[in-house]
Design an enzyme around this catalytic site. Structure first.
Site, PDB file in Angstrom:
ATOM      1  N   SER A 190       1.068 -10.497  -7.381  1.00 33.31           N
ATOM      2  CA  SER A 190       1.689  -9.282  -8.082  1.00 33.31           C
ATOM      3  C   SER A 190       3.020  -9.107  -7.014  1.00 33.31           C
ATOM      4  CB  SER A 190       0.502  -7.921  -7.968  1.00 33.31           C
ATOM      5  OG  SER A 190       0.407  -7.539  -6.685  1.00 33.31           O
ATOM      6  N   LYS A 191       3.530  -7.795  -7.409  1.00 39.55           N
ATOM      7  CA  LYS A 191       4.640  -7.598  -6.649  1.00 39.55           C
ATOM      8  C   LYS A 191       4.670  -7.196  -5.182  1.00 39.55           C
ATOM      9  CE  LYS A 191       7.771  -6.028  -9.723  1.00 39.55           C
ATOM     10  NZ  LYS A 191       7.214  -5.703 -11.338  1.00 39.55           N
ATOM     11  N   ARG A 192       3.042  -6.956  -4.953  1.00 39.05           N
ATOM     12  CA  ARG A 192       2.855  -6.909  -3.393  1.00 39.05           C
ATOM     13  C   ARG A 192       2.928  -8.077  -2.628  1.00 39.05           C
ATOM     14  NH1 ARG A 192      -2.153  -6.835  -2.924  1.00 39.05           N
ATOM     15  NH2 ARG A 192      -2.655  -7.419  -4.698  1.00 39.05           N
ATOM     16  N   HIS A 193       2.958  -9.162  -3.266  1.00 40.99           N
ATOM     17  CA  HIS A 193       3.226 -10.469  -2.468  1.00 40.99           C
ATOM     18  C   HIS A 193       4.612 -10.887  -2.486  1.00 40.99           C
ATOM     19  CE1 HIS A 193      -1.118 -10.897  -4.315  1.00 40.99           C
ATOM     20  NE2 HIS A 193      -1.154 -11.231  -3.066  1.00 40.99           N
ATOM     21  N   GLY A 194       5.479  -9.960  -2.806  1.00 37.85           N
ATOM     22  CA  GLY A 194       6.949 -10.285  -2.725  1.00 37.85           C
ATOM     23  C   GLY A 194       7.353 -10.587  -4.250  1.00 37.85           C
TER      24      GLY A 194
END
Ligand code: GLU
Length: 435
Positions: free
Chosen positions: A207-211
């Protein structure tokens, strides 16, 4: 509806919903579909699933097409737009009602799930079997006459004679419902191959949390499409040996549904960076220049002569930076010193290497030597530098480190002799004298 695909005709589709950007997972699905089509001389179809009018946008569609084009995933048919095919879905929903497979429910049309088990052989996950009584009578056509995903996807896959449905594992749970629809419509089943989920390095769903998760973000970061393809190919597929670098031809040859793993794939950005550096180092010069041109232009450093009279010079320049470059932007950033007259001196480097008057005297002597060389090339420069160091009774580094700062403003730069060759004699001598 059209006739079914012949047994040997491979027809696959990538069917994104334009409710977001093309993300890594979608791109991996598209790549696997594309590879499978290419390997079997089949047809790769692009279908935009834009029946959710509120959440879909033309801008997103454009973004998806652009990202696929950048990735080099050229489709043979389409794009088809589901929003332009609503009549077909309505007609088929009606037909299901007349055949007793569906019924009206408060203005909507609902599928009547028959009794029994639904069992199918997934090309990746093996046998999947579900008891029908766990499936509710699901809606096919909403009261506003818009189809649900299940109806439109099955109608289209039948109508477009899709032979293999290759898509993300998040659709495994949808498959039994869709199989019931195939049966009710009297159509033969395609092969289903579901691709494992993609997780971030911390093993939670990507997800976006991973960049960055959108393909265009990687394009903007200076990732090459070749690197992205190679990297994506290994997210859930493996060749069965330790080969990692695959150009398109090799990938098309080696790819197989059998090589796809059930186990979740892990997205490792460092691996992508590694592939990128590999491709930057290996691609043919003209290909690299094709990618670099806009990067140089963006920062005002592009000159058309790089492809004409200065071609060889520009090639040497690029070659100088290839071994260490990680992204495309590294090239204009680092080679700027050769393309502007203005040298930006790093104060720490100046302090460390150019402060001493004796050293500056050495550099002026070096300048005289270089000016007098019969030929100005890597070898002759090296001899001159070493010769002078010898005469002065100092280590070559005592000349080379300050010379590097005098020429480039930096204490770290590619090999000094290569740098001098690229600057040319006049420029080199002048910069050394000015120090
Ligand atoms: N439109 C669906 C999605 O974006 C894909 C449908 C399918 O592949 O069956 O998830």
């Amino acid at each position: 509806m059209s006739t079914p695909a012949g047994p040997s005709e491979v027809r696959v589709r990538f069917a994104p919903s334009p409710t977001g950007y093309l993300h890594v997972g979608g791109a991996r699905t598209a790549l696997f579909d594309w590879l499978f089509a290419r390997q079997h001389n089949g047809t790769f179809i692009l279908r935009i699933e834009d029946t959710d009018v509120e959440r879909s946008s033309e801008e997103m569609t454009r973004g998806i097409l652009d990202a696929m084009t950048w990735l080099g995933l050229h489709w043979d048919e389409g794009p088809y737009f589901q929003s332009k095919r609503l009549d077909l879905y309505r007609e088929l929903a009606e037909r299901l009602v007349s055949g007793g497979h569906a019924y009206l429910d408060e203005g909507a049309i609902r599928f009547r799930v028959p009794e029994g088990r639904v069992t199918y052989q997934d090309a990746v996950f093996g046998e999947i079997s579900v008891e029908s009584d766990t499936i509710e009578n699901f809606v096919l056509l909403r009261s506003d006459k818009h189809p649900t995903y299940h109806l439109s996807v099955v109608v289209d896959d039948i109508d477009m004679r899709i032979s293999h449905v290759i898509r993300g594992a998040d659709h495994i749970s949808n498959t039994p419902k869709q199989i019931l629809l195939y049966r009710a419509l009297g159509a033969s089943l395609p092969v289903f191959a579901h691709l494992p989920l993609i997780l971030g390095p911390d093993k939670t769903r990507l997800s976006k949390r991973h960049g960055a998760t959108s393909v265009s973000a990687y394009q903007e970061q200076g990732i090459l499409p070749e690197a992205m393809r190679n990297f994506l190919a290994l997210l859930g597929w493996a060749p069965g040996n330790d080969q990692e670098m695959f150009d398109d031809e090799a990938l098309i040859q080696a790819f197989s549904l059998q090589g796809i793993s059930k186990a979740n794939a892990v997205f490792n950005p460092e691996k992508l960076a590694w592939f990128n550096a590999q491709y930057i180092a290996r691609l043919p010069h003209d290909k690299v220049v094709e990618y670099l041109r806009p990067e140089y232009a963006k920062v005002g450093l592009w000159r058309d002569s790089f492809e004409k009279e200065d071609r060889e010079w520009f090639r040497s320049l690029i070659d100088l930076y290839r071994p260490r470059a990680k992204v495309l932007q590294d090239f204009p950033r680092q080679s700027r010193i050769f393309l502007t007259d203005h040298v930006e001196f790093d104060p720490t480097a100046v302090e460390k290497f150019l402060k001493d008057e004796t050293v500056r005297g050495h550099l002026r002597r070096l300048a005289d030597r270089l000016a007098a060389l019969p030929e100005f090339n890597h070898h002759s420069i090296e001899e001159a530098v070493r010769g002078l160091a010898n005469e002065l009774g100092v280590k070559p580094g005592v000349l080379m480190n300050p010379a590097r700062v005098a020429l480039t403003g930096q204490s770290v730069a590619p090999g000094l002799f290569d740098v001098m060759v690229l600057f040319g004699r006049e420029n080199t001598v002048q910069r050394l004298r000015l120090s």
